[in-house]
Write a protein that holds these residues in place. Structure first.
Motif, short mmCIF file in Angstrom:
data_model
loop_
_atom_site.label_atom_id
_atom_site.label_comp_id
_atom_site.label_asym_id
_atom_site.label_seq_id
_atom_site.Cartn_x
_atom_site.Cartn_y
_atom_site.Cartn_z
N ALA A 179 0.83 -1.21 0.00
CA ALA A 179 0.00 0.00 0.00
C ALA A 179 0.86 1.26 0.00
O ALA A 179 0.43 2.31 -0.50
N ASP A 180 2.07 1.16 0.53
CA ASP A 180 2.96 2.32 0.58
C ASP A 180 3.65 2.57 -0.77
O ASP A 180 4.43 3.52 -0.89
N VAL A 181 3.38 1.73 -1.75
CA VAL A 181 4.00 1.85 -3.07
C VAL A 181 3.00 2.40 -4.07
O VAL A 181 1.88 1.91 -4.19
N GLU A 182 3.40 3.43 -4.77
CA GLU A 182 2.58 4.01 -5.83
C GLU A 182 3.03 3.47 -7.18
O GLU A 182 4.22 3.43 -7.48
N ILE A 183 2.07 3.04 -8.00
CA ILE A 183 2.36 2.63 -9.37
C ILE A 183 1.92 3.77 -10.28
O ILE A 183 0.74 4.14 -10.30
N ARG A 184 2.86 4.33 -11.02
CA ARG A 184 2.53 5.45 -11.90
C ARG A 184 3.23 5.29 -13.24
O ARG A 184 4.21 4.53 -13.36
N PRO A 185 2.78 6.00 -14.26
CA PRO A 185 3.44 5.92 -15.57
C PRO A 185 4.88 6.40 -15.50
O PRO A 185 5.22 7.32 -14.75
N PHE A 186 5.71 5.77 -16.31
CA PHE A 186 7.12 6.15 -16.43
C PHE A 186 7.23 7.58 -16.96
O PHE A 186 6.48 8.00 -17.84
N GLU A 187 8.22 8.31 -16.42
CA GLU A 187 8.48 9.67 -16.87
C GLU A 187 9.97 9.81 -17.22
O GLU A 187 10.79 8.97 -16.86
N GLU A 188 10.29 10.88 -17.90
CA GLU A 188 11.67 11.13 -18.33
C GLU A 188 12.65 11.06 -17.17
O GLU A 188 13.77 10.55 -17.32
N ARG A 189 12.25 11.53 -16.02
CA ARG A 189 13.14 11.56 -14.85
C ARG A 189 13.45 10.18 -14.29
O ARG A 189 14.32 10.04 -13.42
N ASP A 190 12.76 9.14 -14.77
CA ASP A 190 12.88 7.81 -14.18
C ASP A 190 13.97 6.94 -14.79
O ASP A 190 14.21 5.83 -14.32
N TYR A 191 14.63 7.40 -15.85
CA TYR A 191 15.60 6.55 -16.54
C TYR A 191 16.68 6.03 -15.60
O TYR A 191 16.99 4.82 -15.58
N GLU A 192 17.29 6.91 -14.86
CA GLU A 192 18.40 6.51 -13.99
C GLU A 192 17.95 5.46 -12.98
O GLU A 192 18.64 4.44 -12.76
N ALA A 193 16.79 5.65 -12.38
CA ALA A 193 16.31 4.73 -11.35
C ALA A 193 15.92 3.37 -11.94
O ALA A 193 16.18 2.33 -11.35
N VAL A 194 15.31 3.39 -13.12
CA VAL A 194 14.92 2.13 -13.76
C VAL A 194 16.15 1.30 -14.09
O VAL A 194 16.19 0.08 -13.86
N VAL A 195 17.19 1.93 -14.63
CA VAL A 195 18.42 1.21 -14.94
C VAL A 195 19.07 0.68 -13.67
O VAL A 195 19.59 -0.44 -13.64
N ALA A 196 19.02 1.45 -12.59
CA ALA A 196 19.59 1.00 -11.32
C ALA A 196 18.88 -0.25 -10.80
O ALA A 196 19.53 -1.18 -10.31
#
Length: 329
Positions: free
Chosen positions: A9-26
């Motif tokens: 419940a503490d996790v939000e699922i949202r659409p990917f955004e430009e700012r997310d590239y670094e975190a997704v690769v990590a």
């Protein structure tokens, strides 16, 4: 609400955004540290996918309390196995948060999108040694359709003298092995012919779905224009000016290793030692340029290619299993 429910419940699922590239690769690199990639490589793949034809939808899981990205999931069309209502899927969750319902939340969101798109099927890859991931897909109705060996070659220990006879056989058959750099210098108009070669060979690569050729522009973006392209490690076998086979290496931006791309020989030219002679050149390139390892993948029933890799000394790793889920559409 139990602890697992609270974490989910503490996790939000949202659409990917430009700012997310670094975190997704990590997240991806934390899940598969032996296959690291970079933000630049992911951006390149995304921006060079033909959005007029192919769909790509990605969502991220964000920890509301910590504020960081802890997972992501995506569905996408597969250009080399394209069907407008069939998709590939990836779900990755930071290892320290496995088993806490985050992957399930991502799957639920992706399933909504698949149903909205009228998807007929979705497939995903799971490493056999990841028991939790195997259970995850099986409990959601996915079934196994293909197995692919992940194999690694220690470049320094490969004894190339064992292949002198194969190289001599290919040479006696009139085979000349050139690089794509050489071909571009000698004939700048050669790329359509190289593209045609790869498309012909691609149809023989084992796959759960029929091979669908990509056009010249899409192929160029994935090969000669891509950041992982090495013009001196793209080897072509030619006989009397006709392209007969190919073996390629790609250079990841992280690590002292190379990725083996397509190796193949046209049906009419097989049995002449050409594939082995091409592979010798790839190992020579890796050794000359200081790379410690070559990594490759082969479907487990692709006996001819596996036999060649075994001769070179590729060591098999846990298999990748392709799982498929059929949907109502």
């Amino acid at each position: 609400m139990n602890r697992l429910q609270q974490i989910s419940a503490d996790v939000e699922i949202r659409p990917f955004e430009e700012r997310d590239y670094e975190a997704v690769v990590a997240v991806s690199n934390a899940v598969f540290p032996d296959r690291p990639w970079t933000e630049d490589e992911l951006r390149y793949e995304d921006t060079h996918l033909d959005s007029n034809k192919y769909a790509l939808e990605r969502h991220v899981a964000v920890d509301r309390q910590a504020g960081g990205t802890c997972g992501y999931g995506e569905i996408r069309h597969l250009p080399w196995n394209f069907h407008p209502r069939k998709f590939g899927m990836t779900i990755r969750v930071s290892p320290e948060l496995w088993g806490r319902g985050i992957g399930a939340r991502l799957w639920d969101r992706l399933l909504q999108s698949l149903e909205a798109r009228g998807a007929l099927a979705v497939r995903t890859l799971v490493k056999e040694d990841r028991a939790h991931a195997m259970q995850f897909v099986r409990t959601r109705g996915f079934t196994e359709v293909m197995r692919t060996w992940d194999s690694h070659l220690d470049v320094a220990s490969c004894d190339l003298s064992r292949f002198q006879e194969d190289v001599a056989q290919a040479k006696a058959a009139g085979v000349a092995i050139v690089t794509l750099r050489d071909e571009l210098v000698n004939d700048p108009s050669c790329l359509p012919h190289v593209h045609a070669l790869e498309m012909e060979l691609g149809a023989d690569v084992p796959n759960p779905d029929p091979f669908t050729p990509v056009d010249l522009q899409q192929w160029r973006q994935h090969t000669v224009d891509a950041p992982w392209f090495i013009p001196d490690a793209y080897f072509i076998a030619a006989i009397e000016g006709q392209y007969a086979g190919v073996s390629t290496l790609w250079r990841p931006q992280i690590g002292a290793w190379l990725q083996q791309g397509l190796t193949g020989v046209k049906r009419g030219y097989r049995g002449r030692g050409i594939a082995t002679a091409l592979k010798v050149r790839t190992v020579e390139y890796a050794r000359t340029h200081g790379y410690a390892q070559i990594k490759t993948e082969n479907e487990i029933h692709n006996a001819p290619m596996i036999a060649i890799n075994d001769r070179f000394g590729f060591q098999r790793q846990p298999v990748w299993i392709t799982f498929l889920k059929e949907l109502a559409g």
